[in-house]
Design a protein around this motif. Structure first.
Motif, PDB file in Angstrom:
ATOM      1  N   LEU A  45       0.835  -1.203   0.000  1.00  0.00           N
ATOM      2  CA  LEU A  45       0.000   0.000   0.000  1.00  0.00           C
ATOM      3  C   LEU A  45       0.869   1.252   0.000  1.00  0.00           C
ATOM      4  O   LEU A  45       0.596   2.210  -0.745  1.00  0.00           O
ATOM      5  CB  LEU A  45      -0.920  -0.002   1.217  1.00  0.00           C
ATOM      6  CG  LEU A  45      -1.804   1.239   1.405  1.00  0.00           C
ATOM      7  CD1 LEU A  45      -2.723   1.436   0.202  1.00  0.00           C
ATOM      8  CD2 LEU A  45      -2.620   1.134   2.692  1.00  0.00           C
ATOM      9  N   GLU A  46       1.925   1.267   0.790  1.00  0.00           N
ATOM     10  CA  GLU A  46       2.811   2.430   0.850  1.00  0.00           C
ATOM     11  C   GLU A  46       3.543   2.642  -0.469  1.00  0.00           C
ATOM     12  O   GLU A  46       3.809   3.782  -0.869  1.00  0.00           O
ATOM     13  CB  GLU A  46       3.806   2.266   2.000  1.00  0.00           C
ATOM     14  CG  GLU A  46       3.161   2.334   3.377  1.00  0.00           C
ATOM     15  CD  GLU A  46       2.376   3.622   3.576  1.00  0.00           C
ATOM     16  OE1 GLU A  46       2.847   4.694   3.148  1.00  0.00           O
ATOM     17  OE2 GLU A  46       1.261   3.543   4.143  1.00  0.00           O
ATOM     18  N   THR A  47       3.884   1.559  -1.170  1.00  0.00           N
ATOM     19  CA  THR A  47       4.527   1.688  -2.486  1.00  0.00           C
ATOM     20  C   THR A  47       3.593   2.374  -3.471  1.00  0.00           C
ATOM     21  O   THR A  47       4.017   3.261  -4.239  1.00  0.00           O
ATOM     22  CB  THR A  47       4.929   0.296  -3.017  1.00  0.00           C
ATOM     23  OG1 THR A  47       5.877  -0.292  -2.133  1.00  0.00           O
ATOM     24  CG2 THR A  47       5.535   0.401  -4.417  1.00  0.00           C
ATOM     25  N   ILE A  48       2.333   1.983  -3.473  1.00  0.00           N
ATOM     26  CA  ILE A  48       1.358   2.603  -4.373  1.00  0.00           C
ATOM     27  C   ILE A  48       1.185   4.079  -4.041  1.00  0.00           C
ATOM     28  O   ILE A  48       1.141   4.938  -4.934  1.00  0.00           O
ATOM     29  CB  ILE A  48       0.013   1.853  -4.281  1.00  0.00           C
ATOM     30  CG1 ILE A  48       0.157   0.429  -4.844  1.00  0.00           C
ATOM     31  CG2 ILE A  48      -1.077   2.601  -5.049  1.00  0.00           C
ATOM     32  CD1 ILE A  48      -1.062  -0.443  -4.628  1.00  0.00           C
ATOM     33  N   ARG A  49       1.105   4.389  -2.762  1.00  0.00           N
ATOM     34  CA  ARG A  49       0.917   5.778  -2.358  1.00  0.00           C
ATOM     35  C   ARG A  49       2.153   6.632  -2.646  1.00  0.00           C
ATOM     36  O   ARG A  49       2.040   7.795  -3.050  1.00  0.00           O
ATOM     37  CB  ARG A  49       0.598   5.849  -0.862  1.00  0.00           C
ATOM     38  CG  ARG A  49      -0.723   5.209  -0.477  1.00  0.00           C
ATOM     39  CD  ARG A  49      -1.009   5.446   0.989  1.00  0.00           C
ATOM     40  NE  ARG A  49      -1.202   6.878   1.255  1.00  0.00           N
ATOM     41  CZ  ARG A  49      -0.967   7.459   2.422  1.00  0.00           C
ATOM     42  NH1 ARG A  49      -0.488   6.739   3.433  1.00  0.00           N
ATOM     43  NH2 ARG A  49      -1.199   8.742   2.594  1.00  0.00           N
ATOM     44  N   ALA A  50       3.335   6.054  -2.486  1.00  0.00           N
ATOM     45  CA  ALA A  50       4.566   6.823  -2.658  1.00  0.00           C
ATOM     46  C   ALA A  50       4.882   7.091  -4.121  1.00  0.00           C
ATOM     47  O   ALA A  50       5.381   8.168  -4.474  1.00  0.00           O
ATOM     48  CB  ALA A  50       5.723   6.091  -1.991  1.00  0.00           C
TER      49      ALA A  50
END
Length: 411
Positions: A45-50
């Motif tokens: 999820l953090e990869t997608i957001r970043a």
């Protein structure tokens, strides 16, 4: 298709009770999480957001197929208002809602009355609640697709059946656990091979968005192969099956049984497909056989996990609802207890509960397999007679195994 003839003796639970149980489970499980959440789901999820959706999907960042990641990306804007763990669990809750709708669709194909009440029961089942509310897993999504595929099979809509099979595999490899059922039906009904291609076509269609933005095709083609090797030193991972019992008895020797486990699973699948060509079932009986296919494959394949029986949970429940007998619900309860005990064992309460789950599942598998184990002394119908379809009998003078018998094709 004729309506289910069994007279229901088990009534639907009241909706307020189902809602109360589901709310209590959500309140208890929502703040909790498992190691998979921090090791896999939150970083994705953090990869997608970043990086943004397009840049994130331009390169591999997960050991899941992109289908689930598309949904995770769709839910990622919610992280501006909610904590990331809640976003992941909301996606899992959405998957649970899809599972309830799929159960409703399957019960409609079975012509069950009060199917909305029965479908709502799905969200309160322990195996479903633990999977979504505690683990944050997406197993409900592929199970939902499999239930719709079974509904399409009952209605003889074979292209749609294969499409939903492809959708299920696009989310989780565990969808292949029910493959012997669809293979047996396709052979029995002489479905043209060209219609079988609908399954890989649906799978490829769901991979195309990731391929278009740059995800390497070779990586997509080997996702499930790499997943299978994640726990290569274990014969089973808390799965309620015979290999977990073997691992408890001989932990050092059990991993060497990998070849035997694989051969046993393939042999059982071949036996299932062959027997399905001989014995005929009504609609509810076919759902019971779909559940048996999962029980056999998940029960005999190596490296199974505790949550891989969720599809069997749902199919055997649909079978029990369609039959409407206490004996059918007793069988469904046995499968649910087996699945739930294994999950509790995985969460830290130890091997004894996994062993209990395995014993429940093995017993349930034997009971469910009896229609195929001994349909008739002579499997071939006598010359000049038209074989009659096998119909589940609900006699009142026998125990649970006798009440779950089918009439064979040559009777």
């Amino acid at each position: 298709m004729p309506p289910v003839s069994a007279r229901p003796v088990v009534h639907t639970p009241p909706l307020w009770l189902t809602a109360l149980v589901a709310a209590a489970q959500a309140w208890a499980f929502w703040p909790l999480f498992t190691p998979d959440m921090t090791a896999y789901l939150l970083p994705w999820l953090e990869t997608i957001r970043a990086h943004g959706v397009l840049e994130a999907f331009a390169r591999p960042f997960s050991n899941y197929m992109p289908s689930y990641l598309y949904l995770l990306a769709a839910f990622s804007p919610l992280a501006d208002w909610l904590d990331p763990m809640s976003v992941i669990k909301l996606l899992s809750v959405a998957g649970t809602a899809a599972l309830a709708l799929a159960m409703h669709r399957l019960l409609a194909a079975l012509q069950v009355s009060q199917r909305a009440h029965w479908a709502a029961l799905v969200v309160a089942l322990p195996s479903v609640a633990f999977n979504a509310l505690l683990m944050g897993q997406c197993d409900a999504i592929y199970v939902a697709a499999c239930l719709v595929a079974v509904a399409m099979a009952l209605e003889r809509r074979h292209i749609a059946m294969f499409v939903w099979c492809g959708v299920a595999v696009a989310f989780k490899a565990q969808a292949v656990l029910v493959a012997p059922f669809f293979l047996a039906l396709a052979i029995q009904r002489r479905v043209p091979p060209t219609q079988w291609l609908a399954a890989p076509a649906a799978l490829l269609a769901l991979m195309l968005p990731a391929l278009f933005v740059g995800w390497p095709p070779a990586d997509l083609a080997t996702v499930y192969v790499r997943q299978a090797g994640t726990f290569s030193n274990d014969i089973a991972r808390n799965a309620p099956n015979i290999w977990s019992l073997a691992g408890m008895i001989a932990p050092d020797f059990a991993p060497r049984l990998f070849g035997l486990a694989l051969a046993a699973a393939l042999g059982a699948a071949a036996w299932f497909v062959a027997k399905m060509q001989i014995v005929r079932f009504d609609a509810a009986g076919l759902v019971g056989m779909a559940a048996l296919a999962v029980l056999l494959t998940a029960g005999l394949l190596p490296r199974m996990h505790e949550r891989y029986f969720l599809l069997a949970d749902m199919l055997i429940l649909a079978f029990a609802i369609a039959r409407g007998t206490r004996q059918g619900f007793a069988l469904a309860a046995l499968v649910q207890i087996g699945s739930f005990a294994a999950i509790i064992g995985y969460l830290g309460l130890g091997p004894p509960l996994v062993a209990l789950g395995a014993l429940c599942m093995i017993t349930a598998t034997w009971i469910a397999a009896r229609p195929l184990v001994s349909p008739n002394a002579n499997d071939n119908p006598p010359t000049g007679r038209i074989p009659r379809p096998a119909v589940l009998r609900c006699d009142t003078a026998y125990g649970i195994e006798s009440r779950l018998k089918f009439r064979g094709s040559g009777e």
